[in-house]
Design a protein around this motif. Structure first.
Motif, mmCIF file in Angstrom:
data_model
loop_
_atom_site.group_PDB
_atom_site.id
_atom_site.type_symbol
_atom_site.label_atom_id
_atom_site.label_comp_id
_atom_site.label_asym_id
_atom_site.label_seq_id
_atom_site.Cartn_x
_atom_site.Cartn_y
_atom_site.Cartn_z
ATOM 1 N N SER A 164 -43.874 -64.697 -39.244
ATOM 2 C CA SER A 164 -43.086 -63.521 -40.116
ATOM 3 C C SER A 164 -42.186 -62.609 -39.042
ATOM 4 C CB SER A 164 -44.369 -62.376 -40.552
ATOM 5 O OG SER A 164 -45.122 -61.934 -39.406
ATOM 6 N N THR A 165 -41.805 -63.142 -38.028
ATOM 7 C CA THR A 165 -41.107 -62.337 -37.238
ATOM 8 C C THR A 165 -39.543 -62.987 -36.862
ATOM 9 O OG1 THR A 165 -42.961 -61.737 -35.924
ATOM 10 C CG2 THR A 165 -40.857 -61.378 -34.827
ATOM 11 N N TRP A 166 -38.595 -62.324 -36.760
ATOM 12 C CA TRP A 166 -37.475 -62.910 -36.916
ATOM 13 C C TRP A 166 -36.986 -62.881 -35.249
ATOM 14 C CZ3 TRP A 166 -33.642 -65.753 -38.954
ATOM 15 C CH2 TRP A 166 -32.374 -65.706 -38.404
ATOM 16 N N TYR A 167 -36.293 -64.114 -34.744
ATOM 17 C CA TYR A 167 -36.071 -64.067 -33.498
ATOM 18 C C TYR A 167 -34.327 -64.386 -33.548
ATOM 19 C CZ TYR A 167 -40.858 -63.798 -31.627
ATOM 20 O OH TYR A 167 -41.748 -63.167 -31.300
ATOM 21 N N CYS B 174 -43.292 -71.662 -31.807
ATOM 22 C CA CYS B 174 -42.312 -71.101 -32.089
ATOM 23 C C CYS B 174 -41.551 -70.061 -31.083
ATOM 24 C CB CYS B 174 -41.515 -70.974 -33.586
ATOM 25 S SG CYS B 174 -40.161 -70.440 -33.988
ATOM 26 N N VAL B 175 -42.388 -68.986 -30.868
ATOM 27 C CA VAL B 175 -42.038 -67.958 -30.150
ATOM 28 C C VAL B 175 -41.987 -68.428 -28.611
ATOM 29 C CG1 VAL B 175 -43.112 -65.720 -29.105
ATOM 30 C CG2 VAL B 175 -43.476 -66.188 -31.737
ATOM 31 N N SER C 224 -42.767 -79.746 -35.251
ATOM 32 C CA SER C 224 -43.853 -79.214 -35.173
ATOM 33 C C SER C 224 -44.137 -77.850 -34.518
ATOM 34 C CB SER C 224 -45.338 -80.280 -34.695
ATOM 35 O OG SER C 224 -45.139 -80.489 -33.248
ATOM 36 N N TRP C 225 -43.551 -77.827 -33.378
ATOM 37 C CA TRP C 225 -43.552 -76.644 -32.433
ATOM 38 C C TRP C 225 -42.779 -75.450 -33.259
ATOM 39 C CZ3 TRP C 225 -42.259 -79.731 -27.808
ATOM 40 C CH2 TRP C 225 -43.497 -80.135 -26.969
ATOM 41 N N LEU C 226 -41.387 -75.714 -34.046
ATOM 42 C CA LEU C 226 -40.843 -74.915 -34.519
ATOM 43 C C LEU C 226 -41.570 -74.394 -35.779
ATOM 44 C CD1 LEU C 226 -37.351 -76.110 -34.040
ATOM 45 C CD2 LEU C 226 -38.042 -74.178 -33.072
ATOM 46 N N ASN C 227 -42.275 -75.026 -36.391
ATOM 47 C CA ASN C 227 -43.318 -74.862 -37.589
ATOM 48 C C ASN C 227 -44.511 -74.214 -37.423
ATOM 49 O OD1 ASN C 227 -41.466 -75.574 -39.628
ATOM 50 N ND2 ASN C 227 -42.093 -77.894 -39.064
ATOM 51 N N SER C 228 -44.704 -73.954 -36.061
ATOM 52 C CA SER C 228 -45.927 -73.244 -35.773
ATOM 53 C C SER C 228 -45.520 -71.669 -35.017
ATOM 54 C CB SER C 228 -46.692 -74.186 -34.544
ATOM 55 O OG SER C 228 -47.868 -73.174 -33.970
ATOM 56 N N PRO C 229 -46.268 -70.631 -35.571
ATOM 57 C CA PRO C 229 -45.597 -69.534 -34.956
ATOM 58 C C PRO C 229 -45.541 -69.104 -33.570
ATOM 59 C CG PRO C 229 -46.562 -69.063 -37.246
ATOM 60 C CD PRO C 229 -46.925 -70.564 -36.686
ATOM 61 N N GLY C 230 -46.751 -69.589 -33.094
ATOM 62 C CA GLY C 230 -47.141 -69.283 -31.569
ATOM 63 C C GLY C 230 -46.172 -70.245 -30.701
ATOM 64 N N ASP D 143 -32.648 -81.447 -25.455
ATOM 65 C CA ASP D 143 -31.549 -81.063 -26.296
ATOM 66 C C ASP D 143 -32.052 -80.343 -27.570
ATOM 67 O OD1 ASP D 143 -29.953 -82.094 -24.356
ATOM 68 O OD2 ASP D 143 -29.689 -83.979 -25.339
ATOM 69 N N LEU D 144 -32.692 -80.942 -28.276
ATOM 70 C CA LEU D 144 -33.324 -80.388 -29.462
ATOM 71 C C LEU D 144 -33.775 -78.689 -29.157
ATOM 72 C CD1 LEU D 144 -35.418 -83.304 -31.039
ATOM 73 C CD2 LEU D 144 -33.003 -82.349 -31.779
ATOM 74 N N THR D 145 -34.607 -78.527 -28.118
ATOM 75 C CA THR D 145 -35.011 -77.347 -27.786
ATOM 76 C C THR D 145 -34.094 -76.316 -27.834
ATOM 77 O OG1 THR D 145 -37.038 -78.129 -26.826
ATOM 78 C CG2 THR D 145 -36.448 -75.652 -26.132
ATOM 79 N N ASN D 146 -32.712 -76.638 -27.123
ATOM 80 C CA ASN D 146 -31.710 -75.784 -26.949
ATOM 81 C C ASN D 146 -30.922 -75.659 -28.085
ATOM 82 O OD1 ASN D 146 -32.084 -74.596 -24.261
ATOM 83 N ND2 ASN D 146 -31.425 -76.694 -23.235
ATOM 84 N N GLN D 147 -30.845 -76.763 -28.967
ATOM 85 C CA GLN D 147 -30.165 -76.745 -30.363
ATOM 86 C C GLN D 147 -30.817 -75.750 -31.171
ATOM 87 O OE1 GLN D 147 -30.018 -80.490 -32.044
ATOM 88 N NE2 GLN D 147 -28.680 -81.180 -30.135
ATOM 89 N N ALA D 148 -32.398 -75.666 -31.357
ATOM 90 C CA ALA D 148 -32.931 -74.787 -31.909
ATOM 91 C C ALA D 148 -32.741 -73.278 -31.494
ATOM 92 C CB ALA D 148 -34.530 -74.971 -31.776
ATOM 93 N N ARG D 149 -32.564 -73.141 -30.287
ATOM 94 C CA ARG D 149 -32.270 -71.478 -29.702
ATOM 95 C C ARG D 149 -30.903 -70.998 -30.000
ATOM 96 N NH1 ARG D 149 -35.618 -69.935 -25.323
ATOM 97 N NH2 ARG D 149 -33.839 -68.883 -24.188
#
Length: 155
Positions: free
Chosen positions: A44-47, A124-125, A116-122, A30-36
């Motif tokens: 430094s990249t916008w998604y 997060c991608v 922690s995943w959302l705060n790590s660029p790779g 649920d949190l993963t899909n909320q983030a999306r």
């Protein structure tokens, strides 16, 4: 890491579930899909916002087994101690569709792992990228308290 190319007795029936195995996996899903649902910066990249991921039991099987393996064998890596890569584990679980990726975290709960995943660029991608399916596994115990794995698939 990415690549573009109920009861423990019930293991035989796990791939028939079509939903998270427990409430912790459900929370992470649920949190993963909320983030999306919202656009965000990954490094430094916008998604832009992307559609929700669909649950896939084969990906979940690969994720859960890797989480348990890391806990049981006291390591923390995308590469299993026997040398298997995330893509090999995902393929061995029966998922042979398109690209795949994996996130791992050592955090006590789903909220901390996703944060922690959302705060790590790779990582997060992987969450914000073009993947369409996900499976999540968690194994409690060991030095990290919990081992979290997200396995992403492109189909």
């Amino acid at each position: 890491m990415s690549d573009d190319d109920d009861d423990d007795d019930d293991d035989d029936n796990e791939l028939q579930r079509r939903s998270p195995y427990n409430s912790a996996e459900q929370r992470a899903f649920d949190l993963t899909n909320q983030a999306r649902q919202s656009g965000r910066m990954c490094g430094s990249t916008w998604y832009s916002a992307v559609p929700a991921l669909r649950w896939n039991d084969q990906l979940a099987d690969a994720a859960r087994k890797h989480a348990e393996d890391m806990r049981n064998n006291n390591y923390f890596s995308h590469t299993s101690k026997d040398g298997r890569s995330p893509w090999t584990r995902i393929k061995n679980a029966g998922y042979i569709c398109g690209s795949a990726a994996e996130n791992i975290a050592g955090n006590g709960n789903a909220d901390n792992a996703i944060s922690s995943w959302l705060n790590s660029p790779g990582h997060c991608v992987n969450i914000m990228g073009g993947y369409k399916q996900i499976g999540i596994g968690v194994a409690y115990g060991g030095p990290y308290g919990a081992y979290w794995v997200q396995a992403f698939g492109g189909c």
